[in-house]
Design an enzyme around this catalytic site. Structure first.
Site, PDB file in Angstrom:
ATOM      1  N   SER A 140       0.840  -1.191   0.000  1.00 54.64           N
ATOM      2  CA  SER A 140       0.000   0.000   0.000  1.00 54.64           C
ATOM      3  C   SER A 140       0.888   1.259   0.000  1.00 54.64           C
ATOM      4  CB  SER A 140      -0.977  -0.042   1.176  1.00 54.64           C
ATOM      5  OG  SER A 140      -2.041   0.858   0.981  1.00 54.64           O
ATOM      6  N   MET A 141       0.844   2.087   1.049  1.00 62.95           N
ATOM      7  CA  MET A 141       1.707   3.275   1.085  1.00 62.95           C
ATOM      8  C   MET A 141       3.161   2.931   0.812  1.00 62.95           C
ATOM      9  SD  MET A 141       2.741   5.697   4.322  1.00 62.95           S
ATOM     10  CE  MET A 141       3.687   4.348   5.041  1.00 62.95           C
TER      11      MET A 141
END
Length: 251
Positions: free
Chosen positions: A93-94
């Site tokens: 994700s991030m």
């Protein structure tokens, strides 16, 4: 500083005979502990290095980074001594934004590059997306609920929620930051979940545009946090990529 006490790598177990290092970058709000137990599932010749960003877990009192360039400026000097062996990046994700930004920066410099990168649970960062910086706290908390990654007890304790909100907001600023559409030469494998409402599977195909090397795409059962619910198949797929990119690590 003893490598095992470096705040950036609090769970690292130095492996003198490692043939490869795997640098793991966390999702928004996540810390190095999300990768606990992964080493045992990887080939014997691999040293796993989970990155601990400021503003969480043992670094909860440190201010979090809100932008990628200053984060990279702080991260690069501590990574430098660990680049004496081949390495790959795993971003979730991030964490995919940080991994891709590092690879783009290092390619421009002619610095050592990852043998490959696994990008999981994230759309390609050169694709435009709406920033969530403008959300008020109530709307942001509702967004967190939809991601299903924050424990229910956090929402139940107002003081705890208020303590972690600045770090989460900072992480979402990084997660929403666009990166240039500059492909890197290392191969990319994109991992996604069949029922992830935040990253539809077609979005993962756009990672293909960010590499001049080989691109692979894999999907898993579950939703956005399939890192928890599909842990075994995810680790099996990661192990396969590692051995493909670096056969010397062993089975």
């Amino acid at each position: 500083m003893n490598p095992s006490t470096n705040p950036w790598f609090p769970t690292r177990q130095p492996h003198p005979n490692a043939r490869l290092r795997v640098f793991c970058f966390p999702y928004a709000g996540g810390g190095a502990s999300i990768y606990n137990g992964w080493s045992a599932a990887l080939p014997a010749g691999v040293e796993l290095v989970a990155i601990q960003l400021p503003g969480r877990e043992r670094r909860i009192m440190e201010p979090p980074f809100r932008q990628i360039p200053p984060l990279l400026d702080a991260l690069e000097p501590v990574l430098a001594p660990l680049l004496d062996k081949p390495f790959i990046f795993f971003g979730y994700s991030m964490g995919t934004r940080i991994a891709q930004a590092l690879a783009q920066r290092w390619q421009v410099r002619g610095a050592p590059m990852p043998l490959g990168m696994v990008m999981a649970a994230a759309g390609a960062p050169h694709r435009s997306r709406e920033s969530r910086d403008s959300l008020d706290d109530a709307a942001f908390v509702e967004l967190l609920r939809k991601y299903e990654g924050t424990p229910a007890e956090v929402f139940a304790h107002k003081e705890l929620l208020e303590m972690i909100l600045p770090s989460l907001r900072a992480d979402f600023s990084i997660a929403d930051a666009p990166l240039p559409a500059v492909p890197v030469r290392c191969p990319i494998s994109a991992f996604g979940a069949l029922e992830d409402p935040h990253v539809p599977l077609p979005e993962l195909e756009h990672w293909r545009e960010l590499t001049t090397g080989e691109f692979r795409f894999r999907h898993f059962p579950g939703r956005h946090f399939f890192i928890r619910t599909a842990r075994e198949p995810l680790l099996a797929a990661l192990r396969e990529e590692i051995v493909r990119w670096c056969p010397e690590v062993g089975p």
